[in-house]
Design a protein around this motif. Structure first.
Motif, short mmCIF file in Angstrom:
data_model
loop_
_atom_site.label_atom_id
_atom_site.label_comp_id
_atom_site.label_asym_id
_atom_site.label_seq_id
_atom_site.Cartn_x
_atom_site.Cartn_y
_atom_site.Cartn_z
N HIS A 132 0.83 -1.11 0.10
CA HIS A 132 -0.03 0.15 -0.06
C HIS A 132 0.76 1.43 0.06
O HIS A 132 0.58 2.34 -0.65
N ARG A 142 1.57 4.25 -2.92
CA ARG A 142 1.02 5.75 -2.78
C ARG A 142 2.45 6.44 -3.05
O ARG A 142 2.46 7.44 -2.63
N ARG A 154 -3.84 -0.53 4.42
CA ARG A 154 -4.41 0.44 3.68
C ARG A 154 -4.72 1.53 4.57
O ARG A 154 -4.32 2.72 4.53
N GLU A 190 -2.82 5.04 4.86
CA GLU A 190 -3.40 6.52 4.77
C GLU A 190 -3.27 7.46 5.71
O GLU A 190 -3.30 8.43 5.66
N THR A 236 0.24 8.92 5.06
CA THR A 236 0.24 9.91 3.75
C THR A 236 -0.50 10.87 4.15
O THR A 236 -0.69 12.12 3.11
N GLY A 237 -1.24 10.92 5.36
CA GLY A 237 -2.17 12.00 5.92
C GLY A 237 -3.34 12.07 5.26
O GLY A 237 -4.06 12.99 5.41
N GLU A 238 -3.77 11.13 4.61
CA GLU A 238 -5.28 10.86 4.24
C GLU A 238 -6.16 10.34 5.37
O GLU A 238 -5.64 10.16 6.42
N GLN A 239 -7.47 10.64 5.01
CA GLN A 239 -8.47 10.20 5.99
C GLN A 239 -8.42 8.77 6.06
O GLN A 239 -8.81 8.01 5.16
N PRO A 240 -8.19 7.96 7.04
CA PRO A 240 -8.22 6.31 7.19
C PRO A 240 -9.63 6.19 7.03
O PRO A 240 -10.47 6.72 7.57
#
Length: 420
Positions: free
Chosen positions: A20, A24, A390, A394, A397-401
């Protein structure tokens, strides 16, 4: 410049995290002392357990605790000399198994479990790995009607609250579904959602192959050599030092050996398990995995033969194998299914990484910038590897989990700034 990470541990969880992260845009080095999938991911029941919303609680009844304490059962054994080392986490495990606290564990566990099929299929669909995933579910067999009725009540709760599907079978329906069973049972629950994996090691290798094909690097190395390198991290491998800005510790039961020098000592404890493969006599067939509740073992049809897996064994780290449970289970299993000769000369043994609150540790390593945790999945590392991969990617990388990480934070095992 691309971000970089070292992932320590190449079981299903570590491989999934590495894949994952690579997808990214990370430069990723996956590091293990062995080839991918040769640890605990190698030996298991081979189930992606969508139905497993209720984690295994510590026994609460006096009779059940007494049965385990006698140390004669197939499902649980212990080495007396190991007990001082695991007594503290086991007491906490007992505490977390109190009904109200256990309900919180169920909610946290179920939030991960409900994603497991989608996340595995997202990695496997359209690849050779799909051939390893069989949509046949598995059956849990019960020797008495009261046991079956109690299990069906909990199964109904799982269906009502967590969208889990099953079919109830009486003794006659079970005999029709599995005609080569040699012994009668009162009935069974057929959990229909789970995927049965014909070769768990091959599935981990397939995901590791995707990681390598997409530019990821695998290295044989020693996680114990992890050190700070400026603002990043370094670890020694057979091909020299590897450096990266971030590190993920996905070492299963061995994770504490690496986190402890970094100031974090989670109360991990290991459950050892064994398996052996057998042929079947004549034209006998086992259509799907079956778990015999009374005896506590699983029989699963695999590429290598019928896999017989045992329950939990508690032993000191590094203690030599003592496959007493397997020796006890084999004659009982032969009375249930016409097993032939053993396929291997020696049984496999591995260690499941467990936490007292029955939830994995996923998230930042306390007090260490750029360090992350992904361990403590107990019996569900195979099931939850892609979900964890995943989710953690997330977070990094600062994404919303896609699953809230709150219940799995490493900080829950800290007390007054000290590792509990």
């Amino acid at each position: 410049m691309p971000r970089s990470a070292i992932v320590l541990g190449a079981g299903m969880v570590g491989v999934s995290v590495a894949l994952h992260l690579r997808r990214r845009g990370y430069d990723v080095a996956l590091v293990d002392r062995r080839e991918p999938g040769e640890g605990a991911s190698f030996g298991n029941g081979g189930l992606i357990q969508r139905e497993a919303v209720f984690p295994h609680p510590f026994p609460r009844g006096v009779g059940e605790i007494g049965r385990v304490a006698r140390n004669r059962s197939i499902d649980v054994r212990y080495h007396p000399l190991a007990m001082p080392g695991v007594m503290a986490p086991l007491l906490r495990y007992w505490w977390h198994s109190e009904p109200a606290r256990y309900a919180a564990a169920v909610e946290g566990h179920a939030a991960l479990i409900r994603t497991c099929l989608d996340e595995h299929l997202a990695l496997a669909r359209g690849t050779e790995a799909m051939a390893l995933l069989r949509p046949i579910g598995w059956m849990r067999l019960y020797s008495s009607t009261p046991m079956l009725e109690a299990a069906l009540a909990q199964a109904e709760q799982a269906r009502r609250e967590y969208d889990v599907n099953f079919v109830a079978l009486d003794g006659a329906a079970l005999a029709e579904a599995e005609p080569h069973l040699l012994a009668a049972r009162a009935g069974a629950i057929h959990w229909t959602d789970p995927l049965s994996v014909s070769d768990p090691h091959a599935l981990t290798l397939a995901y590791a192959g995707f990681f390598r094909a997409e530019g990821g690097a695998f290295r044989i190395g020693d996680a114990a050599t992890l050190r700070r390198a400026g603002s990043g991290w370094t670890v020694r491998t057979a091909e020299g030092e590897v450096e990266a800005a971030e590190v993920v510790i996905a070492l299963g039961a061995a994770a504490g050996e690496v986190t402890r020098p970094l100031g974090y000592a989670p109360p991990l404890f290991g459950k050892r398990g064994y398996h052996m493969h057998y042929g079947l006599r004549g034209n006998a067939v086992l259509h799907r995995p079956i778990l015999d509740t009374e005896s506590g073992f699983l029989l699963a049809p695999m590429r290598a033969g019928i896999r017989l897996t045992t329950g939990a064994e508690f032993a000191r780290p590094g203690a030599p194998p003592t496959p007493v449970q397997l020796e006890q289970a084999e004659p009982v299993a032969r009375g249930l299914l016409p097993l032939g000769e053993r396929v291997e000369g020696m049984p496999w043994m591995g260690v499941r990484p467990c936490t007292p609150d029955m939830l994995p540790v996923i998230g930042r390593l306390p007090g260490q910038v750029g360090a992350w945790c992904a361990f403590g999945h107990a019996h569900q590392g195979l099931t939850l590897g892609p979900t964890t991969g995943r989710m953690l990617a997330e977070m990094m990388t600062g994404e919303q989990p896609f699953v809230s990480p709150e219940a799995y934070r490493a900080e829950r095992f800290l007390r007054r700034g000290m590792a509990a």
